[in-house]
Design a protein around this motif. Structure first.
Motif, short mmCIF file in Angstrom:
data_model
loop_
_atom_site.label_atom_id
_atom_site.label_comp_id
_atom_site.label_asym_id
_atom_site.label_seq_id
_atom_site.Cartn_x
_atom_site.Cartn_y
_atom_site.Cartn_z
N ARG A 87 0.85 -1.19 0.00
CA ARG A 87 0.00 0.00 0.00
C ARG A 87 0.89 1.24 0.00
O ARG A 87 1.96 1.25 0.62
CB ARG A 87 -0.90 0.00 1.23
CG ARG A 87 -2.13 0.90 1.09
CD ARG A 87 -2.95 0.92 2.35
NE ARG A 87 -3.44 -0.39 2.75
CZ ARG A 87 -4.52 -0.99 2.24
NH1 ARG A 87 -5.21 -0.39 1.28
NH2 ARG A 87 -4.91 -2.17 2.68
N GLY A 88 0.47 2.28 -0.70
CA GLY A 88 1.27 3.49 -0.80
C GLY A 88 0.79 4.60 0.11
O GLY A 88 -0.38 4.63 0.52
N GLY A 96 -7.20 1.15 -2.14
CA GLY A 96 -6.27 1.22 -3.26
C GLY A 96 -5.44 -0.03 -3.43
O GLY A 96 -5.20 -0.50 -4.55
N GLU A 155 -2.74 6.67 -0.13
CA GLU A 155 -3.57 5.90 -1.05
C GLU A 155 -4.99 5.77 -0.52
O GLU A 155 -5.22 5.73 0.69
CB GLU A 155 -2.95 4.51 -1.22
CG GLU A 155 -3.42 3.72 -2.41
CD GLU A 155 -2.52 2.52 -2.65
OE1 GLU A 155 -1.71 2.57 -3.60
OE2 GLU A 155 -2.59 1.55 -1.88
N ASP A 156 -5.96 5.66 -1.43
CA ASP A 156 -7.34 5.44 -1.04
C ASP A 156 -7.46 4.18 -0.19
O ASP A 156 -6.65 3.25 -0.30
CB ASP A 156 -8.24 5.32 -2.27
CG ASP A 156 -8.40 6.63 -3.01
OD1 ASP A 156 -8.08 7.67 -2.41
OD2 ASP A 156 -8.83 6.62 -4.18
N THR A 209 1.76 4.20 5.95
CA THR A 209 0.50 3.87 5.28
C THR A 209 -0.43 3.24 6.32
O THR A 209 0.00 2.80 7.39
CB THR A 209 0.71 2.89 4.12
OG1 THR A 209 1.06 1.59 4.64
CG2 THR A 209 1.81 3.38 3.19
N ARG A 228 3.29 0.33 -6.89
CA ARG A 228 3.21 1.37 -7.91
C ARG A 228 3.77 2.68 -7.39
O ARG A 228 3.91 2.89 -6.19
CB ARG A 228 1.76 1.56 -8.35
CG ARG A 228 0.81 2.01 -7.26
CD ARG A 228 -0.60 2.13 -7.82
NE ARG A 228 -1.60 2.01 -6.77
CZ ARG A 228 -2.89 1.78 -7.02
NH1 ARG A 228 -3.32 1.64 -8.26
NH2 ARG A 228 -3.76 1.68 -6.04
#
Length: 697
Positions: free
Chosen positions: A509-510, A517, A513-514, A539, A594
Motif C-alpha cells: 500500500r502506498g 487502493g 492511497e485510497d 500507510t 506502484r
C-alpha cells in the motif's frame, strides 16, 4: 577494515545469503514452508497498548537518542581508540565522499592572486584557489608585517552564514595576524562571492542529494583541506602548527575539517556543536541548512567525529541560550569527549567555554580561543585576560570593494555553482555479458547497499511474531499482524479462500492511497493467487500527514536512514510474514507496487532474492531527481544508493525473476530489458500499457 567493522557487516550478512536472501531466512526463521508452523492465532490483545505503534517522530527521536548514547562506546580503553581510529577515519571520509580524493596525490593548489591590501601591522592577499578543477574558493590571506624569526603557525578561519562573509568576519583574521599567525579566511560556496547551494533538501527539494551521498558539509570540508594544502606549501608557514576555527556554519566546518585532516593540531568550533538527539528531539534541525551534518551512513554522532580529532587540543565554545544549538547537548558532547581524552591521558587538551546569550561570539569565547591557539600552536602562555579582543570599530573595517576577490569578474566556468551535481560520481550501468558477470555484479551491489545504504537495518531483528488476528467475511482470508521493528506492529490482509497453499502476490500500500487502493491494485494481477496487501510504515494506521514529510526526510537522513529505506525493511519483513501464512505457498511469492513504492519493491526484491515476479506500475525513472520543495510527494531517496546503482539497474539485477513494468515505463529501464534479452530471457522482462494486460504464463 577493522575486525570490529567486519563483525558489524557480518551481523547483517547473517540475514542475507551471498547474492540473495533465502525465502526461509531474512531473519533466520523457518518461514518458507506452506504449512502453519510458527503461525499463531489470537484475538486482539485485551490491552491495546501492548501493540501500540510509535509515531514516526517517536521512532526517529529514539534512533537519534540511541546514536547519541552509543557515541564513543567502542573506546573502552585508550588502546581501543588507537586500534579502531584508522577505520573510523576511513568511514568518515567515505561518508563525506572524499576518500578517493584523500588517497590520490593532490598536487599543488592552483592559486590565483587578484590583489593586495597593505596596512601598518599586516598585509592582505586577495586570492581564490581551486579545490577541485574549476571550483573556486574565495579567500583573503592575512600576513603579519612584523618580520618572522621562523616559520609561523597558521589558522584556517572558516566563515559562518553571513552575507559577504570575509567582510563580516574580517576582524578575526586581522587579530590572528596581529598575534603573529598567518591566517587564511575562506568563504563558503553559498554566501561568499560565488553563490553555490547549502540548502538543497532544506529549500529546493533536492532530497536526491541523500541518494548521491552528497552534503555541502563535505564540500566545505574539502575546500578547507585544500586551504590547509595552500597554507602548508607556503615558506612562511610551519605545516606542523596549523589550526582551524569559525562560528556557526564555520563552527560545524571546524569539526568536519579537524576530523578529516590530521594536520590540524588545534581546533575551536564556536556555536556549531550539538548532538543528533538534540537536532531531532528539539527539532533544531528545522533551523539548520544542509551543511550542518554529513551523509550519516554509519549512524554516527558528533562526539564520534571528536574522536577523530583527539587527542589534539579541542576547545568547544558555545552560548548558553543558543536557540539552534541547545547548551545541554553541547555539554553532552563535551562530557563524552572528556571521558575519551581522559583515557588517552590528554584531559587538559579538551575544554568547554560557555558564554552568556544567544547564537554569537562573546569576548570570553574570542579571547579564550586566542589564548588556546597561542598556547598550543605558538608555545606562548598568554591568559585570555592578557591576550586582547578584536577591534571591530567601524574606522578599522575594510569595505567589500577593498576585500573583493573577483575584481575582474567571476572565473568561468565555476563549479561552485554546480558542484552538487558532479562532486559525487553516480554509478553507471555495468557491462554484463554472461550470467557469471551478472552474479558477480549483483553480489557487489548487494554488499555495497548493505554497508552504505541499509546500514541502519536492525542487526538483531525483533521476533516477527506473525499472528492471524481474525478471519475475513466468509472465511475468505484473514487480517494478520507482524513486528517489523521494535515499536512497530504492522498489519496486512490475506485474501484467499480455503484450500491448498497457493502462490501469492504481496501488494504494498502506498502513502496517501485510497482506503481500498491496495485491494484494487491486487485485483489487477489476474492470477488465481493469494493476494496479500501490506501496510508498511507511513500507510494505513501508521500514516502521517504529508506536511510532516519535510522534517521527517531530513531527520531520518541525519540519523542514518530514509523513509524509503525504512519501508524496504518493512517489505522484507512483510515477505517473511506472508510466507508463513497457511494459505500461501511460501516458495512462490511475488511482489507488486506502484509509484514511489515501486522503488521500495525493487530494492526489497533484490535483497530478498526469492521474489518470483515483481509488478511495477509507473515506477520512478531514477533516484537522481529533485522532489517537491516542501517535501511532500514521493520520498524515494536512500542514502548513497546512486554511488552504487539506480532503479533501472536494480530491475536488471533481478534476473531471472520476471519483471513486469506497466503504465508509464521510463526509458531508464531499457538497460534492464536489454540485459534480459542478451541473457536469453527477453520474455521475462515485460513492458505493458496496463497491468490488466499481464497474463500468467
Amino acid at each position: 577494515m577493522s575486525k570490529r567493522a567486519r563483525g558489524s557487516i557480518m551481523n547483517r550478512r547473517e540475514f542475507f545469503t551471498a547474492g540473495a536472501v533465502t525465502a526461509a531466512g531474512l531473519m533466520g526463521e523457518n518461514s518458507s514452508g506452506a504449512g502453519t508452523s510458527g503461525v499463531k492465532h489470537a484475538a486482539p490483545p485485551s490491552n491495546p497498548d501492548t501493540h501500540s505503534n510509535l509515531t514516526i517522530r517517536d521512532y526517529l527521536v529514539r534512533e537519534a537518542r540511541a546514536a547519541t548514547n552509543r557515541a564513543l562506546s567502542e573506546y573502552r580503553r585508550g588502546a581501543d581508540w588507537k586500534k579502531l581510529i584508522p577505520e573510523k577515519r576511513r568511514q568518515y571520509r567515505e561518508m563525506m565522499g572524499v576518500e578517493s580524493l584523500m588517497l590520490n596525490a593532490r598536487g599543488p593548489v592552483p592559486v590565483h592572486v587578484t590583489g593586495e591590501v597593505d596596512r601598518p601591522a599586516y598585509r592582505i592577499v586577495k586570492l581564490h584557489y581551486e579545490s577541485v578543477p574549476d571550483l573556486y574558493v574565495t579567500a583573503n590571506l592575512y600576513l603579519p608585517k612584523k618580520p618572522l624569526a621562523a616559520r609561523a603557525p597558521a589558522v584556517l578561519y572558516v566563515c559562518g552564514h553571513s552575507q559577504n562573509q570575509k567582510v563580516a568576519y574580517q576582524a578575526h583574521p586581522r587579530r590572528w595576524a596581529e598575534l603573529g599567525f598567518v591566517c587564511l579566511i575562506v568563504e563558503t560556496i553559498e554566501l561568499g562571492e560565488a553563490k553555490g547551494n547549502h540548502h538543497g533538501p532544506y529549500r529546493d527539494g533536492y532530497f536526491h542529494w541523500y541518494s548521491k551521498g552528497y552534503s555541502p558539509a563535505a564540500m566545505e570540508m574539502w575546500n578547507g583541506i585544500r586551504g590547509l594544502d595552500l597554507l602548508a606549501a607556503r615558506p612562511d608557514v610551519d605545516p606542523e602548527r596549523m589550526g582551524v576555527t569559525g562560528i556557526s556554519g564555520g563552527g560545524a566546518a571546524t569539526w568536519w575539517i579537524a576530523a578529516g585532516d590530521e594536520r590540524i593540531k588545534a581546533a575551536a568550533p564556536v556555536c556549531g556543536t550539538a548532538t543528533i538527539e538534540a537536532h531531532v528531539y528539539d527539532r533544531v534541525i528545522d533551523g539548520h541548512c544542509d551543511c550542518m551534518w554529513w551523509t550519516n551512513s554509519y549512524g554516527r554522532d558528533l562526539a564520534d567525529m571528536g574522536a577523530l580529532i583527539a587527542p589534539n587540543p579541542l576547545m568547544i565554545a558555545s552560548a548558553d541560550h543558543d536557540g539552534i544549538f541547545p547548551i545541554e547537548s553541547i555539554r553532552k558532547v563535551h562530557s563524552q569527549l572528556a571521558g575519551l581524552y581522559g583515557k588517552l591521558g590528554k584531559a587538559d587538551n579538551l575544554r568547554l567555554v560557555e558564554t552568556p546569550g544567544g547564537h554569537s561570539y562573546h569576548e570570553k569565547s574570542r579571547t579564550a580561543i586566542f589564548s588556546w591557539f597561542l598556547k598550543h600552536l605558538a608555545g606562548k602562555d598568554v591568559s585570555p585576560e592578557q591576550v586582547g579582543d578584536l577591534d571591530e570599530t567601524p574606522a578599522h573595517q575594510e569595505s567589500f570593494e577593498t576585500l573583493r576577490v573577483y575584481v575582474n569578474g567571476e572565473p568561468k566556468p565555476n563549479r561552485a555553482l554546480t558542484c552538487q551535481d558532479d562532486f559525487i560520481p553516480v554509478a553507471q550501468p555495468p557491462k554484463i555479458v554472461t550470467t557469471g558477470d551478472l552474479q558477480k555484479e549483483r553480489r557487489r551491489v548487494i554488499a555495497a547497499l548493505r554497508e552504505q545504504t541499509f546500514y541502519a537495518f536492525p542487526s538483531k531483528p525483533a521476533a516477527l511474531d506473525m499472528r492471524e488476528e481474525y478471519s475475513l467475511d466468509g472465511d475468505s482470508g484473514s487480517r494478520f499482524a507482524f513486528t517489523s521493528e521494535d515499536g512497530f506492529r504492522l498489519h496486512g490482509k490475506l485474501m484467499a479462500s480455503k484450500g491448498e497453499p497457493r502462490p501469492a502476490v504481496v501488494v504494498l500500500r502506498g502513502p496517501g492511497e485510497d482506503r481500498n487502493g491496495g485491494e484494487e491494485l491486487a485485483g489487477r494481477v489476474r492470477a488465481p493467487w493469494a493476494k496479500v496487501i501490506v501496510d508498511v510504515r507511513g500507510t494505513g494506521e501508521t500514516a502521517w500527514g504529508e506536511e510532516l514529510n519535510w522534517h521527517l526526510r531530513r531527520a531520518a537522513a541525519w540519523t542514518g536512514r530514509t523513509l524509503a529505506s525504512v519501508r524496504v525493511w518493512d517489505t522484507l519483513r512483510a515477505l517473511q510474514a506472508s510466507r508463513q501464512l497457511p494459505r500461501v505457498d511460501g516458495k512462490r511469492v511475488s511482489l507488486c507496487a506502484r509509484g514511489e513504492m515501486a522503488a521500495v519493491a525493487l530494492y526489497a526484491a533484490l535483497l530478498d532474492g526469492n521474489v518470483e515476479t515483481i509488478f511495477l506500475e509507473s515506477p520512478p525513472a531514477t533516484q537522481n531527481a529533485p522532489s517537491q520543495k516542501d517535501g511532500r510527494g514521493p520520498a524515494i531517496e536512500m542514502l548513497n544508493c546512486l554511488r552504487i546503482t539506480d532503479l533501472g539497474q536494480v530491475a536488471g539485477l533481478l534476473f531471472p525473476a520476471e519483471v513486469v513494468v506497466a503504465g508509464d515505463a521510463p526509458e531508464t529501464y531499457t538497460w534492464a530489458a536489454d540485459l534480459y534479452r542478451s541473457l536469453g530471457q527477453a520474455g521475462k522482462f515485460k513492458k505493458l500499457s496496463s497491468l490488466n494486460d499481464w497474463k500468467l504464463g
